[in-house]
Write an enzyme that holds these catalytic residues in place. Structure first.
Site, PDB file in Angstrom:
ATOM      1  N   ASP A 222       0.883  -1.159   0.000  1.00  0.00           N
ATOM      2  CA  ASP A 222       0.000   0.000   0.000  1.00  0.00           C
ATOM      3  C   ASP A 222       0.925   1.214   0.000  1.00  0.00           C
ATOM      4  OD1 ASP A 222      -2.341   1.558   0.175  1.00  0.00           O
ATOM      5  OD2 ASP A 222      -2.101   1.706   2.346  1.00  0.00           O
TER       6      ASP A 222
ATOM      7  N   GLU B 175      -1.056  -1.290  -4.902  1.00  0.00           N
ATOM      8  CA  GLU B 175      -2.277  -0.526  -5.148  1.00  0.00           C
ATOM      9  C   GLU B 175      -2.066   0.400  -6.339  1.00  0.00           C
ATOM     10  OE1 GLU B 175      -4.152   3.021  -2.828  1.00  0.00           O
ATOM     11  OE2 GLU B 175      -4.908   1.143  -1.939  1.00  0.00           O
TER      12      GLU B 175
ATOM     13  N   ASP C  54      -2.683   1.246   6.902  1.00  0.00           N
ATOM     14  CA  ASP C  54      -1.852   0.971   5.722  1.00  0.00           C
ATOM     15  C   ASP C  54      -1.389  -0.492   5.717  1.00  0.00           C
ATOM     16  OD1 ASP C  54      -1.267   3.986   4.840  1.00  0.00           O
ATOM     17  OD2 ASP C  54      -1.005   3.813   7.009  1.00  0.00           O
TER      18      ASP C  54
END
Length: 177
Positions: A7, A68, A141
């Site tokens: 992330d 991501e 996160d």
């Protein structure tokens, strides 16, 4: 299949490793955050992220890296930092020959919670449940990184079949032309 989920972020870059196959219980191998100081020079921050990602790759030896996909937000500086951190993760994996997959936030949310509009608390709760953890990983996160890895494990078989079908179609089409 062992997947490192990333992330991306300049201050906190979530990382999580999940092992398993679609349709079977999954196992969390590791979870954490690569941190860089907000007041540090951008170049030093990117080097810090690189070192952190490299350390995770060395320690956990994933077969895939799921990152991501950066999407447009209103805050351009946030998007740029996220994109830069994302590029570092992709570079680290590609340098080692590890395949990289990009998943949008809504794909990840839909895969893990059933809704592409789920909030961070819902994602954290489902990651906790799916990986049979005692509590949601913190910060968010870290939970998001695990969700990325889970998403990839569940989506990869279908994506691979689709890619194989497209390749076979192209081969067949090339023979008839």
């Amino acid at each position: 299949m062992r997947v490192l989920g990333v992330d991306p972020g300049l201050t906190r870059c979530g990382v999580g490793v999940v092992e398993g196959v679609a349709g079977r219980p999954l196992t969390m191998v590791g979870v954490g955050v690569v941190r860089t100081p907000a007041d540090a020079d951008l170049g030093h921050r990117l080097v810090g992220i690189e070192r952190g990602i490299e350390q995770w790759l060395d320690e956990h030896r994933p077969e895939f890296v799921a990152v991501e996909r950066v999407f447009s937000q209103h805050n351009v500086s946030t998007v740029m930092g996220t994109a830069q951190a994302s590029a570092v993760a992709m570079l680290c994996a590609s340098r080692r020959g590890i395949p990289v997959a990009l998943h949008t936030p809504s794909e990840v949310k839909a895969a893990v919670t059933g809704s592409g509009r789920a909030d961070k608390a819902q994602v954290g709760a489902m990651v906790t449940r799916l990986l049979r953890l005692d509590a949601p990983p913190r910060p968010a996160d870290a939970a998001d990184a695990l969700a990325l890895a889970i998403c990839h494990i569940w989506r990869a078989p279908a994506q691979n079949r689709l890619q194989q079908a497209v390749a076979a179609h192209r081969t067949l089409k090339g023979r008839t032309a």
